[in-house]
Design an enzyme around this catalytic site. Structure first.
Site, PDB file in Angstrom:
ATOM      1  N   LYS A  24       1.116  -1.734   0.052  1.00  0.00           N
ATOM      2  CA  LYS A  24       0.314  -0.029  -0.108  1.00  0.00           C
ATOM      3  C   LYS A  24       0.913   0.973  -0.080  1.00  0.00           C
ATOM      4  CE  LYS A  24      -1.201   1.506   4.059  1.00  0.00           C
ATOM      5  NZ  LYS A  24      -1.563   3.384   4.565  1.00  0.00           N
ATOM      6  N   ASN A  25       1.642   1.247   1.008  1.00  0.00           N
ATOM      7  CA  ASN A  25       2.786   2.015   1.242  1.00  0.00           C
ATOM      8  C   ASN A  25       3.605   3.114  -0.196  1.00  0.00           C
ATOM      9  OD1 ASN A  25       1.362   3.008   3.503  1.00  0.00           O
ATOM     10  ND2 ASN A  25       2.381   2.455   4.556  1.00  0.00           N
ATOM     11  N   ARG A  96      -3.406   9.474   3.813  1.00  0.00           N
ATOM     12  CA  ARG A  96      -1.918  10.426   4.533  1.00  0.00           C
ATOM     13  C   ARG A  96      -1.086  10.515   2.689  1.00  0.00           C
ATOM     14  NH1 ARG A  96      -0.623  12.967   8.562  1.00  0.00           N
ATOM     15  NH2 ARG A  96       1.567  13.747   8.170  1.00  0.00           N
ATOM     16  N   CYS A 120      -3.947   7.923  10.030  1.00  0.00           N
ATOM     17  CA  CYS A 120      -4.316   7.385  11.027  1.00  0.00           C
ATOM     18  C   CYS A 120      -4.119   8.208  12.091  1.00  0.00           C
ATOM     19  CB  CYS A 120      -3.665   5.951  11.323  1.00  0.00           C
ATOM     20  SG  CYS A 120      -4.436   4.683  10.086  1.00  0.00           S
ATOM     21  N   ARG A 125       2.802  14.026  13.422  1.00  0.00           N
ATOM     22  CA  ARG A 125       2.749  13.757  12.062  1.00  0.00           C
ATOM     23  C   ARG A 125       3.075  14.823  11.308  1.00  0.00           C
ATOM     24  NH1 ARG A 125      -0.903   9.084   9.843  1.00  0.00           N
ATOM     25  NH2 ARG A 125       1.034   8.511   8.171  1.00  0.00           N
ATOM     26  N   PRO A 126       4.175  15.562  11.596  1.00  0.00           N
ATOM     27  CA  PRO A 126       4.064  17.225  10.767  1.00  0.00           C
ATOM     28  C   PRO A 126       4.504  17.289   9.635  1.00  0.00           C
ATOM     29  CG  PRO A 126       5.770  16.685  12.269  1.00  0.00           C
ATOM     30  CD  PRO A 126       4.470  14.963  12.713  1.00  0.00           C
ATOM     31  N   ILE A 127       4.603  18.062   8.700  1.00  0.00           N
ATOM     32  CA  ILE A 127       5.374  17.487   7.303  1.00  0.00           C
ATOM     33  C   ILE A 127       6.429  18.493   6.866  1.00  0.00           C
ATOM     34  CG2 ILE A 127       3.041  16.396   6.531  1.00  0.00           C
ATOM     35  CD1 ILE A 127       2.174  19.104   5.025  1.00  0.00           C
ATOM     36  N   ASP A 128       6.772  19.027   7.971  1.00  0.00           N
ATOM     37  CA  ASP A 128       8.286  19.919   7.838  1.00  0.00           C
ATOM     38  C   ASP A 128       8.784  19.901   7.306  1.00  0.00           C
ATOM     39  OD1 ASP A 128       8.289  18.507  10.428  1.00  0.00           O
ATOM     40  OD2 ASP A 128       9.795  19.485  10.569  1.00  0.00           O
ATOM     41  N   GLN A 129       9.787  18.641   7.044  1.00  0.00           N
ATOM     42  CA  GLN A 129      10.765  18.040   6.530  1.00  0.00           C
ATOM     43  C   GLN A 129       9.949  18.348   5.496  1.00  0.00           C
ATOM     44  OE1 GLN A 129      13.910  17.120   7.692  1.00  0.00           O
ATOM     45  NE2 GLN A 129      12.599  18.524   9.466  1.00  0.00           N
ATOM     46  N   ASP A 309       5.067   0.187  11.851  1.00  0.00           N
ATOM     47  CA  ASP A 309       3.407  -0.336  11.745  1.00  0.00           C
ATOM     48  C   ASP A 309       3.330  -2.277  11.924  1.00  0.00           C
ATOM     49  OD1 ASP A 309       3.253   2.405  11.070  1.00  0.00           O
ATOM     50  OD2 ASP A 309       3.644   1.242   9.372  1.00  0.00           O
ATOM     51  N   ILE A 331       9.002   5.830  17.239  1.00  0.00           N
ATOM     52  CA  ILE A 331       8.594   6.534  15.929  1.00  0.00           C
ATOM     53  C   ILE A 331       7.411   7.527  16.416  1.00  0.00           C
ATOM     54  CG2 ILE A 331       8.231   6.536  13.052  1.00  0.00           C
ATOM     55  CD1 ILE A 331      10.338   5.230  14.279  1.00  0.00           C
ATOM     56  N   ARG A 402      -8.745   0.263   5.107  1.00  0.00           N
ATOM     57  CA  ARG A 402      -6.853   1.301   4.573  1.00  0.00           C
ATOM     58  C   ARG A 402      -6.217   0.205   3.924  1.00  0.00           C
ATOM     59  NH1 ARG A 402      -7.517   6.294   7.602  1.00  0.00           N
ATOM     60  NH2 ARG A 402      -6.485   7.257   6.267  1.00  0.00           N
TER      61      ARG A 402
HETATM   62  C1  EPZ Z   1       4.856   6.668   6.972  1.00  0.00           C
HETATM   63  O1  EPZ Z   1       3.917   7.182   7.551  1.00  0.00           O
HETATM   64  C2  EPZ Z   1       3.995   5.259   6.542  1.00  0.00           C
HETATM   65  N1  EPZ Z   1       2.483   6.278   5.778  1.00  0.00           N
HETATM   66  C3  EPZ Z   1       3.538   5.039   7.545  1.00  0.00           C
HETATM   67  O2  EPZ Z   1       2.646   3.726   7.748  1.00  0.00           O
HETATM   68  C4  EPZ Z   1       4.550   4.629   8.512  1.00  0.00           C
HETATM   69  O3  EPZ Z   1       3.952   3.842  10.147  1.00  0.00           O
HETATM   70  C5  EPZ Z   1       5.756   5.367   8.638  1.00  0.00           C
HETATM   71  O4  EPZ Z   1       5.656   6.049   7.101  1.00  0.00           O
HETATM   72  C6  EPZ Z   1       6.869   5.310   8.825  1.00  0.00           C
HETATM   73  O5  EPZ Z   1       7.084   3.614   8.074  1.00  0.00           O
HETATM   74  C7  EPZ Z   1       2.115   6.013   4.300  1.00  0.00           C
HETATM   75  O6  EPZ Z   1       3.465   5.322   3.969  1.00  0.00           O
HETATM   76  C8  EPZ Z   1       1.732   6.653   3.716  1.00  0.00           C
HETATM   77  P1  EPZ Z   1       7.264   9.739   8.393  1.00  0.00           P
HETATM   78  P2  EPZ Z   1       4.801   8.520   7.102  1.00  0.00           P
HETATM   79  O7  EPZ Z   1       7.126  10.717   8.140  1.00  0.00           O
HETATM   80  O8  EPZ Z   1       5.346   8.732   6.225  1.00  0.00           O
HETATM   81  C9  EPZ Z   1       8.574  12.804  11.635  1.00  0.00           C
HETATM   82  C10 EPZ Z   1       0.996   2.899   7.936  1.00  0.00           C
HETATM   83  O9  EPZ Z   1      -0.402   2.258   9.150  1.00  0.00           O
HETATM   84  N2  EPZ Z   1       8.744  13.505  10.977  1.00  0.00           N
HETATM   85  O10 EPZ Z   1       8.517   8.060   8.310  1.00  0.00           O
HETATM   86  O11 EPZ Z   1       3.672   9.553   7.786  1.00  0.00           O
HETATM   87  C11 EPZ Z   1       7.087  11.168  12.262  1.00  0.00           C
HETATM   88  O12 EPZ Z   1       6.535  12.982  13.369  1.00  0.00           O
HETATM   89  C12 EPZ Z   1       1.440   3.814   8.115  1.00  0.00           C
HETATM   90  O13 EPZ Z   1       0.429   1.826   7.033  1.00  0.00           O
HETATM   91  C13 EPZ Z   1       8.469  14.660  11.514  1.00  0.00           C
HETATM   92  O14 EPZ Z   1       8.872  15.208  11.911  1.00  0.00           O
HETATM   93  O15 EPZ Z   1       5.643   8.227   7.985  1.00  0.00           O
HETATM   94  C14 EPZ Z   1       8.097  10.126  12.615  1.00  0.00           C
HETATM   95  O16 EPZ Z   1       7.662  10.161  13.825  1.00  0.00           O
HETATM   96  C15 EPZ Z   1       0.531   4.595   9.657  1.00  0.00           C
HETATM   97  N3  EPZ Z   1       8.534  15.750   9.930  1.00  0.00           N
HETATM   98  C16 EPZ Z   1       9.003  10.307  11.832  1.00  0.00           C
HETATM   99  O17 EPZ Z   1       9.216  11.633  11.766  1.00  0.00           O
HETATM  100  C17 EPZ Z   1       8.670  15.805   9.155  1.00  0.00           C
HETATM  101  O18 EPZ Z   1       7.949  16.102   8.043  1.00  0.00           O
HETATM  102  C18 EPZ Z   1       8.542   9.138  10.848  1.00  0.00           C
HETATM  103  O19 EPZ Z   1       7.573   9.196   9.960  1.00  0.00           O
HETATM  104  C19 EPZ Z   1       7.825  14.333   9.146  1.00  0.00           C
HETATM  105  C20 EPZ Z   1       7.901  13.236   9.504  1.00  0.00           C
END
Ligand code: EPZ
Length: 435
Positions: A24-25, A96, A120, A125-129, A309, A331, A402
């Protein structure tokens, strides 16, 4: 709240073979990227789950032609997408992966206006990066109007980006924009998850020049344009892992087909450590658990570490194992919402500061009425119900839908007693049938 729910009668050991769907991802990134060319892209092994239906609907609403070749194969043509499309509907805000349309459209059209993503509720879950990466490539990014991300650039220029956290989403999103930027982009401290590599392989098959995906340093040499391709998505590592735990928790013997065993190494290692047998071949993996398993310490980490996950699923297993186990979630902030549900079944789990679960294994779970708090936790509650004595009901199953294709059907084929019911009469009919 859903009207419909799963009803489960626990106690059967799972056995047999299960076919794992596409990831899915990875699919979310790949389907967003498929509109980065005006030529036709064919994507195979697309999982039939609600998040994927939502992203397909979204790219249709901005003008892409999406043709369903069969249940798992789509032909997509993005030639008619409007340069100034605004991507905003209930589906975008629900999932997401819709944030990948920011990188994809910014790369292709130098303009993206996309509603802020949902997904979820497992933490902030910020998007600052993501935003930091787009800005480093030369885009203006604004969060006005509220609830939208608007990114625009005259030109995108390759650059050197160091990620402050390892983020799957930000790595993929920056990669999407950078493949069509001028010059070289280097993403340091990149995520290494299999789906990052899959999106990179897909983009390369469209003519991109990405090297190093799967390591923490990804190098992208921008190209002028991308072209059509035909591509098959990798198997879903998390769906596979969920069935591995379902097999282990029911002391079963299950063979997973269409998997890449290497992607499951951290899960296989933990299962072996606590007493499971794992047999691997090219694209199959067999899990055998003949007895009660032992305790373990688990810390969730970015790939190749143990995946966040899979954290609820291993907690369900350790809750029935002998001894005391510890799980540290590193995480996301709110990933223990399922613990109160497991407690209803008789689990002994204490969560400290929403970060660490201390699990004292019990001999058995008892069936209960349960609510899925999110996708993976919902699946974990289902596998707890499969191991429990008596009947359980699992509500809010739209979360599970989902990310798991045909979840109850696949479990039933392995010998589970599970069904979707909507009314009391259907529930009673199920109970009469399985008693
Ligand atoms: C992806 O989410 C997956 N979703 C999630 O799967 C998965 O849990 C996660 O990666 C970790 O493996 C999708 O691919 C759609 P991250 P994502 O950015 O991309 C922090 C599922 O059940 N962060 O790797 O949103 C964040 O808060 C879902 O299928 C920032 O601080 O996760 C977290 O602590 C749930 N700033 C860490 O990084 C940012 O800009 C990792 O998040 C982005 C993230």
């Amino acid at each position: 709240m859903d009207q419909y729910q799963y009803i489960v009668k626990g106690g059967n050991s799972l056995s047999g073979e299960v076919e794992i769907a596409g990831a899915k991802n990875a699919a979310l990134g790949i389907l967003a990227a498929s509109v980065m060319t005006g030529e036709t892209v064919t994507v195979k092994n697309v999982p039939d789950v609600s998040d994927i239906r939502a992203i397909l609907k979204t790219i249709r609403t901005i003008g892409a032609r999406v043709e369903r070749v069969d249940r798992h194969c789509y032909r997509i043509n993005g030639s008619m997408i409007n340069r100034k499309s605004t991507v905003d509907n209930d589906d975008v805000r629900e999932i997401r992966g819709s944030y990948y349309l920011i990188g994809a459209l910014l790369g292709r059209h130098r303009y993206a206006a996309v509603a802020q993503p949902g997904g979820c509720e497992i933490g902030k879950r910020p998007i600052d990066q993501h935003i930091k990466g787009f800005r480093a490539l030369g885009a203006d990014v604004s969060l006005v109007p509220p609830g939208m991300v608007v990114a625009e650039a005259e030109v995108l220029r390759g650059t050197h980006i160091y990620m402050d956290v390892v983020s799957v989403g930000a790595t993929i999103n920056i990669m999407l924009a950078a493949v069509l930027a001028a010059g070289q982009t280097i993403i340091e401290n990149a995520a290494k998850e299999p789906h990052v590599v899959d999106v990179a392989n897909f983009l390369n098959s469209m003519g991109a020049n990405i090297k190093g995906a799967g390591t923490d340093s990804i190098r992208i040499l921008g190209v002028d344009q991308l072209h059509g391709t035909e591509y098959s998505i990798i198997p879903d590592q998390i769906e596979a892992g969920t069935f591995m735990f379902a097999a282990a928790v029911t002391r079963g013997d299950v063979t997973l087909r269409n998997v890449i065993p290497r992607h499951l190494d951290s899960i296989s290692a933990k299962l072996r450590e606590i007493g499971c047998q794992i047999h691997e071949s090219d694209d199959e993996l067999r899990v055998v658990a003949a007895r009660r398993l032992g305790s373990a310490n688990v810390k969730t980490l970015p790939y190749p570490g143990f995946p966040t996950d899979m954290q609820p699923q291993i907690a369900v297993l350790l809750g029935l194992s002998s001894g005391i186990s510890f799980i540290h979630e590193s995480i996301f902030e709110h990933r223990f919402e399922y613990v109160k549900e497991l407690t209803k079944m008789g689990a002994h789990i204490t969560v400290v500061e929403d970060k660490t679960a201390i699990i004292e294994g019990v001999e058995k779970y008892t069936g209960a009425i349960l609510i899925s708090p999110d996708l993976r936790a919902g699946a974990a509650l289902v596998i707890a119900a499969l191991a429990a004595e008596g009947f359980s009901e699992v509500g809010e199953i739209h979360f599970i839908e989902r990310g798991y294709e045909d979840f109850p059907e696949k479990l039933r084929r392995l010998g589970a007693e599970i069904d979707i019911v909507e009314t009391e009469a259907e529930k009673r009919a199920f109970m009469r049938r399985v008693i």
